[in-house]
Design a protein around this motif. Structure first.
Motif, PDB file in Angstrom:
ATOM      1  N   LEU A 220     -20.291 -18.811  20.437  1.00 34.19           N
ATOM      2  CA  LEU A 220     -20.466 -20.028  21.225  1.00 34.19           C
ATOM      3  C   LEU A 220     -19.143 -20.477  21.840  1.00 34.19           C
ATOM      4  O   LEU A 220     -18.068 -20.231  21.288  1.00 34.19           O
ATOM      5  N   PRO A 221     -19.201 -21.157  22.979  1.00 37.97           N
ATOM      6  CA  PRO A 221     -17.985 -21.741  23.551  1.00 37.97           C
ATOM      7  C   PRO A 221     -17.524 -22.936  22.722  1.00 37.97           C
ATOM      8  O   PRO A 221     -18.248 -23.435  21.859  1.00 37.97           O
ATOM      9  N   VAL A 222     -16.310 -23.396  23.015  1.00 37.69           N
ATOM     10  CA  VAL A 222     -15.666 -24.461  22.243  1.00 37.69           C
ATOM     11  C   VAL A 222     -15.273 -25.602  23.172  1.00 37.69           C
ATOM     12  O   VAL A 222     -14.834 -25.378  24.300  1.00 37.69           O
ATOM     13  N   ASP A 223     -15.423 -26.838  22.678  1.00 38.01           N
ATOM     14  CA  ASP A 223     -14.933 -28.021  23.407  1.00 38.01           C
ATOM     15  C   ASP A 223     -14.345 -28.972  22.374  1.00 38.01           C
ATOM     16  O   ASP A 223     -15.079 -29.604  21.610  1.00 38.01           O
ATOM     17  N   LEU A 224     -13.011 -29.070  22.338  1.00 38.57           N
ATOM     18  CA  LEU A 224     -12.325 -29.865  21.326  1.00 38.57           C
ATOM     19  C   LEU A 224     -11.777 -31.165  21.902  1.00 38.57           C
ATOM     20  O   LEU A 224     -11.181 -31.169  22.983  1.00 38.57           O
ATOM     21  N   GLY A 282     -10.155 -24.944  30.168  1.00 43.08           N
ATOM     22  CA  GLY A 282     -10.569 -26.012  31.066  1.00 43.08           C
ATOM     23  C   GLY A 282     -10.224 -27.354  30.449  1.00 43.08           C
ATOM     24  O   GLY A 282     -10.338 -27.534  29.235  1.00 43.08           O
ATOM     25  N   ILE A 283      -9.790 -28.294  31.268  1.00 47.63           N
ATOM     26  CA  ILE A 283      -9.395 -29.615  30.794  1.00 47.63           C
ATOM     27  C   ILE A 283     -10.388 -30.656  31.313  1.00 47.63           C
ATOM     28  O   ILE A 283     -10.814 -30.600  32.471  1.00 47.63           O
ATOM     29  N   VAL A 284     -10.732 -31.604  30.448  1.00 46.64           N
ATOM     30  CA  VAL A 284     -11.589 -32.723  30.853  1.00 46.64           C
ATOM     31  C   VAL A 284     -10.818 -34.020  30.638  1.00 46.64           C
ATOM     32  O   VAL A 284     -10.403 -34.324  29.517  1.00 46.64           O
ATOM     33  N   THR A 363     -15.897 -28.670  39.927  1.00 50.88           N
ATOM     34  CA  THR A 363     -15.062 -28.261  38.798  1.00 50.88           C
ATOM     35  C   THR A 363     -15.747 -28.534  37.469  1.00 50.88           C
ATOM     36  O   THR A 363     -15.554 -27.792  36.500  1.00 50.88           O
ATOM     37  N   THR A 364     -16.551 -29.578  37.405  1.00 50.90           N
ATOM     38  CA  THR A 364     -17.336 -29.806  36.188  1.00 50.90           C
ATOM     39  C   THR A 364     -18.230 -28.614  35.908  1.00 50.90           C
ATOM     40  O   THR A 364     -18.338 -28.156  34.761  1.00 50.90           O
ATOM     41  N   LEU A 368     -18.025 -26.206  32.572  1.00 46.87           N
ATOM     42  CA  LEU A 368     -19.209 -26.094  31.714  1.00 46.87           C
ATOM     43  C   LEU A 368     -19.858 -24.714  31.776  1.00 46.87           C
ATOM     44  O   LEU A 368     -20.860 -24.470  31.106  1.00 46.87           O
ATOM     45  N   GLY A 369     -19.293 -23.816  32.577  1.00 47.30           N
ATOM     46  CA  GLY A 369     -19.817 -22.455  32.639  1.00 47.30           C
ATOM     47  C   GLY A 369     -21.126 -22.330  33.380  1.00 47.30           C
ATOM     48  O   GLY A 369     -21.943 -21.454  33.069  1.00 47.30           O
ATOM     49  N   LEU A 370     -21.343 -23.168  34.390  1.00 44.27           N
ATOM     50  CA  LEU A 370     -22.598 -23.172  35.136  1.00 44.27           C
ATOM     51  C   LEU A 370     -22.421 -22.499  36.488  1.00 44.27           C
ATOM     52  O   LEU A 370     -21.320 -22.471  37.042  1.00 44.27           O
TER      53      LEU A 370
END
Length: 427
Positions: A220-224, A282-284, A363-364, A368-370
């Motif tokens: 799975l991808p990661v978002d920390l 990627g940065i949010v 960019t969102t 998010l890999g869409l």
């Protein structure tokens, strides 16, 4: 599913809102982001053809008077917390910092049921969609009281309920007190992304390693949540980037907040930004919530609470932007509106209007890999129609009409009429 009436005329921006539920098959004479007028054909949820508008087309018909922008997304929401402000007793303090907000949220958790999580999340999604957001990545806490995954389960159920109309990604938010067995259980239940908050852990680098281990095993991808403080000591973002490179996990990891990075001077910031670019992270950035939470201990020269958006963009790092929290202990205000975020990116982040718009749209989707959404044949028919006004006015969010389209289907149609009487009063 209905087909657009009157030969697919969208109608005037001040006309009746009547297109919700309609499947669009064509748009005529619509303004694109580059300023050109185009005719578009749509089929099976995609843009199938784009050509210059026929100059003979009546400007008052079809989509004349409208501007098409790519679909907006919310790359970092907390639907499990959304709209919980209505359940909080008002306190004497002027507002919460991050630690106080966490404590206030945890005091609510024991009384929250799965039905409560689902109801508030569903109501929040309606606000997002009406404002033009059709893709949402929501974090969901592994709770420390009661069934730890009841909020996750509620959001997974909502994801299935909305399948085909709204793209909802559920990211587990696991703190250092959450056992590995709970994380593995959440993975088994079908979460989309694994997340955590190493910046709040006793040993941040160790906690980052633990989350990345689970991600490697599950694929799975990661978002920390990363560096959500304004102190300028050690950066967890640097640890994360180094581990991502060492593990070969480029393009699979997102770091949200990264406020500390925005506090650094050029000499310290540059090497970290270069490392992030090399790691493909990627940065949010989340202006409204971090502007609310951060800097409360400052006595003058209050920090902006944003990451180093300009330095990241110049290094080629994808920077998406969102609102984070919606009317809860972490943000008591917010409109679930992408143009609230773009306005803050321009005012507080000093981005150009086009850069701010990209951060909440194209960019969102990248972060998010869409797949791409826009006006290229073969791209997803995910877009928003707004009045045909200059781009800076679009980004300011002052428009009074929005038609929200996901996969070619109109999910929301809002048109507001205002009547003024400013004539001088008779003497």
């Amino acid at each position: 599913m209905a087909v657009a009436p009157d030969a697919e005329r969208v109608g005037p921006v001040d006309g009746p809102a009547r297109l919700a539920g309609v499947e669009l098959t064509a748009l005529r004479n619509v303004r694109l982001l580059d300023g050109s007028l185009a005719d578009l054909d749509l089929a099976a949820g995609e843009i199938t053809a784009v050509r210059a508008a026929d100059e003979k087309t009546d400007a008052g018909t079809d989509a004349g008077g409208w501007r098409l922008i790519p679909a907006a997304g919310e790359p970092h929401a907390h639907l499990d917390k959304a709209l919980s402000a209505e359940q909080i007793e008002p306190g004497p303090q002027a507002g919460n910092d991050l630690v106080t907000a966490i404590e206030q949220w945890r005091s609510l958790v024991p009384a929250l049921t799965s039905d409560d999580f689902a109801d508030r999340a569903r109501r929040a999604v309606r606000r997002y969609v009406a404002n033009g957001i059709t893709t949402i990545r929501t974090h969901a806490d592994a709770l420390l009281a009661g069934d730890p995954l009841r909020g996750v389960d509620a959001l997974l159920g909502l994801r299935e309920e909305l399948s085909g109309t709204v793209t909802l990604q559920v990211c587990l938010l696991a703190g250092q007190d959450v056992p590995d067995a709970v994380i593995e259980d959440a993975i088994g239940r079908g979460i989309d992304v694994i997340g955590g908050c190493p910046h709040l852990a006793d040993e941040p680098a160790k906690e980052t390693s633990r989350i990345l281990d689970h991600a490697e095993r599950s694929g799975l991808p990661v978002d920390l949540h990363t560096d959500e403080q304004t102190t300028t000591g050690h950066l967890d973002l640097a640890d994360l980037a180094e581990q991502v490179i060492a593990r070969g996990m480029q393009q699979r990891v997102t770091a949200s907040h990264c406020v500390r990075l925005g506090m650094l001077g050029h000499d310290r910031r540059g090497p970290v930004v270069d490392l992030v670019a090399k790691a493909g992270i990627g940065i949010v950035t989340l202006p409204i919530t971090n502007l609310y939470l951060q800097g409360r201990d400052a006595d003058g020269a209050v920090p902006r609470g944003l990451t180093a958006v300009r330095a990241l963009l110049e290094a080629g790092v994808p920077v998406a932007a969102g609102a984070d929290n919606l009317r809860d202990p972490f943000n008591p205000v917010g409109r679930a509106d992408p143009f609230e975020t773009t306005s803050l990116l321009v005012a507080a982040g000093h981005l150009r209007p086009a850069e701010a718009l990209a951060a909440v749209t194209t960019t969102t989707r990248t972060v998010l890999g869409l797949p791409d959404a826009g006006t290229v044949p073969g791209s997803r028919a995910d877009f928003m129609l707004v009045p045909d006004v200059p781009l800076d006015e679009v980004v300011a969010g002052s428009q009074t009409a929005r038609v929200v389209v996901h996969g070619g289907r109109v999910l929301a149609d809002t048109r507001v009429s205002t009547v003024l009487d400013l004539d001088p009063m008779p003497r």
